[in-house]
Design a protein around this motif. Sequence first.
Motif, short mmCIF file in Angstrom:
data_model
loop_
_atom_site.label_atom_id
_atom_site.label_comp_id
_atom_site.label_asym_id
_atom_site.label_seq_id
_atom_site.Cartn_x
_atom_site.Cartn_y
_atom_site.Cartn_z
N MET A 113 -11.27 -3.65 0.88
CA MET A 113 -10.10 -3.02 1.49
C MET A 113 -10.54 -2.33 2.78
O MET A 113 -11.62 -1.71 2.82
CB MET A 113 -9.57 -2.01 0.47
CG MET A 113 -8.36 -1.27 0.88
SD MET A 113 -6.89 -2.22 0.51
CE MET A 113 -5.71 -1.29 1.48
N GLN A 157 1.14 -2.86 8.09
CA GLN A 157 1.26 -1.50 8.59
C GLN A 157 2.62 -0.96 8.18
O GLN A 157 3.59 -1.71 8.12
CB GLN A 157 1.14 -1.47 10.11
CG GLN A 157 1.21 -0.07 10.67
CD GLN A 157 1.11 -0.06 12.19
OE1 GLN A 157 1.43 -1.04 12.85
NE2 GLN A 157 0.68 1.04 12.75
N LEU A 169 -3.32 0.56 -3.70
CA LEU A 169 -2.95 -0.83 -3.38
C LEU A 169 -2.41 -1.46 -4.65
O LEU A 169 -3.07 -1.44 -5.70
CB LEU A 169 -4.17 -1.61 -2.90
CG LEU A 169 -4.01 -3.13 -2.78
CD1 LEU A 169 -3.03 -3.49 -1.66
CD2 LEU A 169 -5.36 -3.80 -2.54
N VAL A 211 0.86 -1.17 0.00
CA VAL A 211 0.00 0.00 0.00
C VAL A 211 0.90 1.23 0.00
O VAL A 211 1.81 1.34 0.81
CB VAL A 211 -0.91 0.03 1.25
CG1 VAL A 211 -1.53 1.41 1.44
CG2 VAL A 211 -1.99 -1.03 1.12
N TRP A 230 0.58 4.99 0.76
CA TRP A 230 -0.43 5.76 1.51
C TRP A 230 0.00 7.22 1.65
O TRP A 230 1.15 7.49 2.01
CB TRP A 230 -0.60 5.11 2.88
CG TRP A 230 -1.49 5.83 3.85
CD1 TRP A 230 -1.12 6.46 5.00
CD2 TRP A 230 -2.91 5.98 3.78
NE1 TRP A 230 -2.20 6.97 5.63
CE2 TRP A 230 -3.32 6.70 4.91
CE3 TRP A 230 -3.88 5.56 2.85
CZ2 TRP A 230 -4.66 7.01 5.16
CZ3 TRP A 230 -5.20 5.88 3.10
CH2 TRP A 230 -5.58 6.59 4.24
N PHE A 254 -3.59 -1.51 7.25
CA PHE A 254 -4.39 -1.79 6.07
C PHE A 254 -4.66 -3.29 5.98
O PHE A 254 -3.79 -4.09 6.34
CB PHE A 254 -3.66 -1.32 4.80
CG PHE A 254 -3.23 0.11 4.87
CD1 PHE A 254 -4.11 1.12 4.56
CD2 PHE A 254 -1.95 0.45 5.29
CE1 PHE A 254 -3.73 2.45 4.65
CE2 PHE A 254 -1.55 1.76 5.39
CZ PHE A 254 -2.44 2.78 5.06
N VAL A 267 -9.20 0.13 6.26
CA VAL A 267 -8.18 0.93 6.93
C VAL A 267 -8.47 0.81 8.43
O VAL A 267 -9.60 1.07 8.88
CB VAL A 267 -8.24 2.41 6.49
CG1 VAL A 267 -7.21 3.23 7.24
CG2 VAL A 267 -8.01 2.51 4.99
#
Lengths: 230, 197
Positions: free
Chosen positions: A165, A227, A149, A138, A140, A205, A167
């Motif tokens: 997906m 993460q 992604l 990911v 971000w 995620f 969060v």
Amino acid sequence: MINEDKQQQAIDYVLGEMSATDAASFEQELNRDFELQAFTREMFETLGRLGSGVAPIPPPPSIPQRILRRESRKVLPFSFIPWALAACLAIGCMVLGTMWTRARNEVANLEQRDLLSRIRIAALQSQVEAYARTSAIVVWNPDRKNGVLQFERLPVLPANQDYQMWVIDPTQPQPVSAGLIPKSTEKERRVAFSPTKPVGETPKFAVSIEPAGGSSAPRGQIVLIGQYGE
Amino acid sequence: MIVFGKISLRRVDEHQYNADLIKLAASGDEAAFSILYRRLAPALYGITFRMMNDAKEAEDVLQEGFTYIWRKANTYDPGRSSAYAWAVMIVRNKAIDKLRSRQRTERLREKMMSDAGFFDKRDDSSAQQPLSREQNAQVREALELIAPEQRQAVELAFFSGLTHEQIAEQLGIPLGTIKARIRRGLLRLRDFFREGV
């Protein structure tokens, strides 16, 4: 006597050349066929011996302590404990390499150059055997709270299921949906996403399997989680 | 005799000893896990180092492999493989996942195709346990005895991270031929190991 086709299947199985579906079906056959079981074991042993043809190297002595320390920290008092436990697995597992190079183009689209240092990358770890060969990261943007992604080899789901997906923000009572991953048979894909609610700076995620159309809260199996920055 | 918790271990058989250590690790015995690491990690680190060609990455793979062993120790089935073979295949698969995800197989493939292969012939003087050195020499001897094209196919299939299709493509040989070479090579190696080289 096992025929050549069966021998080949056993070798493909042992070397990890089978798809998850074929491997599961082969395992069922293994449970029924003792001769095939013995042959497969021989192949495991032969490959194990092949490994012993490489000269041993003194390993770092601290690894067992590192593993045990990390594993012992996994009891957390959240209501979504499985999520939190699974998230810990991603600590220290930043997979960058070539995927990072590819993702940089996407990063450039997401942010201006001076924000590059703010971009975060998280490697998602597979949580089930069938996804062991799936690679996913990911990218971000913590300022805009959106991301991309990028993944490879995500198994295709049946029509009545979708990948969703999520969060995971520690300040939210439950994971926040970031949308469904459109169905496709392409091996390598990128999907832009943004959570449906505001999230904090350091979310985790995850991707789960949900009934077709998605869920408001995760109900299905988590297949990938990770993460950044740990 | 070594005693951990309620289970006694006798050094009757190396495979059995490793299997017992895994069983203890599955029940949360950290000391057994540490012993298992000391016993298996040198060989496994050698494999990961050869596959990753990078000490830091090899260490990461080794750690991932042993983390998996710790978490999944309860899934080990002694009926399916020896503990050593199980551990070898775990770290080998972890290394391959990493190699494939980073698409670094090309570099490794070139290294392998060039000349040396994965088995260094000049490491007899390195510090190894006598048994390991003996096993190491035996494997290399067995590899010398199989046809070169089978050896190449088996080594690529095991160490390079390339799929069989990729191996076929890289060597410009039909997939069926590559699979047959791998199969025949492994069958010959099995026979050598079973009967002695």
